[in-house]
Enzyme design. Sequence first.
Site, mmCIF file in Angstrom:
data_model
loop_
_atom_site.group_PDB
_atom_site.id
_atom_site.type_symbol
_atom_site.label_atom_id
_atom_site.label_comp_id
_atom_site.label_asym_id
_atom_site.label_seq_id
_atom_site.Cartn_x
_atom_site.Cartn_y
_atom_site.Cartn_z
ATOM 1 C CG HIS A 1 69.993 61.117 5.064
ATOM 2 N ND1 HIS A 1 70.874 61.092 4.235
ATOM 3 C CD2 HIS A 1 69.579 59.985 5.333
ATOM 4 C CE1 HIS A 1 71.185 60.167 3.720
ATOM 5 N NE2 HIS A 1 70.547 59.216 4.208
ATOM 6 C CD GLU B 1 68.858 57.278 7.666
ATOM 7 O OE1 GLU B 1 68.851 56.111 7.035
ATOM 8 O OE2 GLU B 1 69.841 57.917 7.742
ATOM 9 C CG ASP C 1 72.813 54.054 7.519
ATOM 10 O OD1 ASP C 1 71.775 53.839 6.777
ATOM 11 O OD2 ASP C 1 73.104 55.369 7.246
ATOM 12 C CG HIS D 1 75.418 54.974 4.248
ATOM 13 N ND1 HIS D 1 76.269 54.747 3.063
ATOM 14 C CD2 HIS D 1 74.212 54.927 4.041
ATOM 15 C CE1 HIS D 1 75.320 54.706 2.119
ATOM 16 N NE2 HIS D 1 74.126 54.795 2.638
ATOM 17 C CD GLU E 1 68.958 52.038 5.253
ATOM 18 O OE1 GLU E 1 69.408 51.377 4.099
ATOM 19 O OE2 GLU E 1 69.179 53.036 5.271
#
Length: 289
Positions: free
Chosen positions: A39, A66, A68, A81, A149
């Site tokens: 993450h 992962e 953002d 993020h 994301e």
Amino acid sequence: MHVRVVAVAVASVLGTAALLNPISDARARDVGEPTVIAHRGASAYAPENTLASIDKAARLGFSWVENDVQRTRDGKLVVIHDDSLRRTTNVEKLFPGRAPWKVKDFTAAEIARLDAGSWYSPAYAGTRVPTLKQYMRRVEHNHEKLLLEIKNPELYPGIEQQTLKLLGHEGWLDRGHLKRLIVQSFSVGSIRTVHELKPAVTTALLGSPTAAQLRRDAPFTDLVNPSYGSLTKKYVAAAHALRGAHGRPLRVFAWTVNDAVTARKVAGCGVDGIITNKPDVVRAALGSY
């Protein structure tokens, strides 16, 4: 005759089992341990969403990371993020009169000046907020796979098309790379847009939509990714019972799991992936599960 009777009986039992366990057919495709996704990179061990964090994940032996994505004032895509730069950079010190320090209010050149590592540890002083282009090139260098994301798409009209364009320029929309890429968002509209623009891209919807919502959204998504706190076996089974955008059962990645007890509990729900800041802890827990 005896053989035929036995065969019918077995078929009847299997059919009943399938009805009682709707997850069985969907899970037949993948009965191994859930995939472990680092993450924001291995963010328990290096500053989140930085090149250092995905390098750390690679050194720990994890291929899935992962991140953002958001957009600067001058239209550049950066990996961070929060919609504010305040928590993970020294923006207050460098630009004291620019509160509330929103990503969208700073140029890419201004953001490139920020220290995105000292907040985490002095050892990471001078770490920068990467652009998406820099990030993708490091992911490629590390031979990693990416759960990307699209963050706060309501703040950045057209970010889906822009993100896909950059991914295409970096070679990430060819057949080989598409196997290593998932694009996710909390926004149903954003995921629908990604699917309409590039139907071959695997997409994921963040959150815990109801069963009715899942049936509505399945035609343009391949995964549903809920918080582990909202997870139940019944919910995972309901997702697996539906066919997604590419004709396969919806998969489920749960977030953000950082301890062994929770990892084993979530794995017991039948999830396909676990998103974690501590991938090594989750891997060890699953190995002993």
